[in-house]
Design a protein around this motif. Sequence first.
Motif, mmCIF file in Angstrom:
data_model
loop_
_atom_site.group_PDB
_atom_site.id
_atom_site.type_symbol
_atom_site.label_atom_id
_atom_site.label_comp_id
_atom_site.label_asym_id
_atom_site.label_seq_id
_atom_site.Cartn_x
_atom_site.Cartn_y
_atom_site.Cartn_z
ATOM 1 N N ARG A 327 0.777 -1.340 -0.041
ATOM 2 C CA ARG A 327 -0.093 0.014 0.022
ATOM 3 C C ARG A 327 0.659 1.186 -0.064
ATOM 4 N N VAL A 328 2.073 1.334 0.758
ATOM 5 C CA VAL A 328 2.801 2.455 0.641
ATOM 6 C C VAL A 328 3.424 2.582 -0.585
ATOM 7 N N GLU A 329 3.850 1.598 -1.289
ATOM 8 C CA GLU A 329 4.470 1.599 -2.312
ATOM 9 C C GLU A 329 3.402 2.187 -3.720
ATOM 10 N N GLU A 330 2.188 1.645 -3.353
ATOM 11 C CA GLU A 330 1.207 2.252 -4.337
ATOM 12 C C GLU A 330 0.845 3.810 -4.229
ATOM 13 N N ILE A 331 0.850 4.263 -3.022
ATOM 14 C CA ILE A 331 0.644 5.531 -2.839
ATOM 15 C C ILE A 331 2.055 6.381 -3.455
ATOM 16 N N LEU A 332 3.056 5.888 -3.031
ATOM 17 C CA LEU A 332 4.388 6.791 -3.725
ATOM 18 C C LEU A 332 4.449 6.478 -5.120
ATOM 19 N N SER A 367 11.615 4.361 1.980
ATOM 20 C CA SER A 367 10.652 4.041 0.719
ATOM 21 C C SER A 367 10.805 4.759 -0.312
ATOM 22 N N ALA A 368 10.221 6.026 0.208
ATOM 23 C CA ALA A 368 9.981 7.176 -0.671
ATOM 24 C C ALA A 368 11.324 7.577 -1.462
ATOM 25 N N VAL A 371 11.695 4.733 -4.234
ATOM 26 C CA VAL A 371 10.520 4.933 -5.131
ATOM 27 C C VAL A 371 10.493 6.110 -6.216
ATOM 28 N N LEU A 372 10.816 7.130 -5.350
ATOM 29 C CA LEU A 372 10.792 8.610 -5.948
ATOM 30 C C LEU A 372 12.056 9.085 -6.427
ATOM 31 N N ALA A 373 13.258 8.447 -6.018
ATOM 32 C CA ALA A 373 14.418 8.662 -6.512
ATOM 33 C C ALA A 373 14.934 9.836 -6.485
ATOM 34 N N ARG A 374 14.728 10.244 -5.215
ATOM 35 C CA ARG A 374 14.910 11.817 -4.760
ATOM 36 C C ARG A 374 15.238 11.805 -3.500
#
Length: 442
Positions: A327-332, A367-368, A371-374
Amino acid sequence: MKLFGPSESSKRSSGRRSSIVSVLDIGSSKICCLIARVKPFAADERQESLGGRTHAVEVLGIGHQRSRGIKSGVVVDIDAAEHAIRLAVDAAERRAGLTIHSLIVNVSAGRLASETYSASVALSGKTVEDSDIGRVLAAGRRHSVSDGRSVVHALPIGYSLDADAGIADPRGMVGERLGVDMHMVSGDTQPLDNIDLCIARCHLSVERVVATPYASGLSVLVDDESELGCACIDFGGGTTTLAVFMKGQFVHVDSIAIGGQHITTDIARGLSTRLDVAERLKTVHGSALPSAVDERESITVPAMGHDDGEMDSHVPRSALTRIIRPRVEEILELTRDRLNASGFAALVGRRMVLTGGASQLTGLAESARRVLARNVRLGRPLGIAGMPELARGPAFATAAGLVIYPQVATMEQCDTGRSWRPAMTGTGGYFARVGHWIRESF
């Protein structure tokens, strides 16, 4: 109707008056009321990292309640929502020793969306004056929205003179044509009307509605981040909202109707337990990232009910992580895709700030980053005095930003025609007083 151009806030006079600001953060997990004193900075009081702020903020009273009757930022039970608002406001009034009559309120529902458009007026080679700025802003305000939508913000984000763009203040310059770029934020009318009605039933009035991620960004970003380009992601209980800041301006907003409460529901379903238990498990044991000891650590999951002799169960912590992580990865991933689709991904660069109550989940920042690469940091309210220790975390970023908002309110150039607008512009409402105070205090 009196409208304040962006140059009004730069005027200075000998007056140095303080004022009282009252705000209400209506969220899916909590409702929070803040009452604060706002006073112009003395010459030696400014913080270098927050140089864009013109006033010091001191919280006088705070009240917060578990949110009821609100789902994903939308009023779904007006009686329950009214009761929760009354309790939060009453607690803040008691602590502050004041009685309030109007509020600045946030909005995260209504499919918040951004649109950028331009307008221009002829100058005929003469020097740009305040009246010319007023004319071009009036031209920009004529942009209309579709049926069922209301304007939440309309902000000038830059001026142009002939072929020269990116001008912050064109007054005193010469040109043939003056242009302005406007950022308009709109939302569905029905959720805004219900918020207005709910607060009116509490015998209070709405002075201004502010987009949740805009308010959060005002409280958690330092000047360099908003100047160089940064995205602020507010992870709320029912929604996740995104605001992009560039060159010190709020330039884009988006929202996703998924938040921390959806993670809680996933846990309750996956482990067959009550929602309150699932929330506690998420807070105490939850993580967005697996660890080497998860399989060896066991957590107790209380049964849904004990009437039929159902026993508590024991599961490895890894089972909880396997529910939370998708769910966290889905939101991100949804947030990343929305940012890429906006066209601002490159301008934001490699900087993002996470805030909101759900951002405190263990492992979310890591995780952010993946996933976001920032580069990602957790944002907390900055430069607010008098906040209780428990209210200094990311969960109170929106409420703190609403208190800061009057310092930038004079930039607003929208005329929504909504019921709260007259109180803002000359009938003795709070914002009329703030406008008068700003003109005399700067």
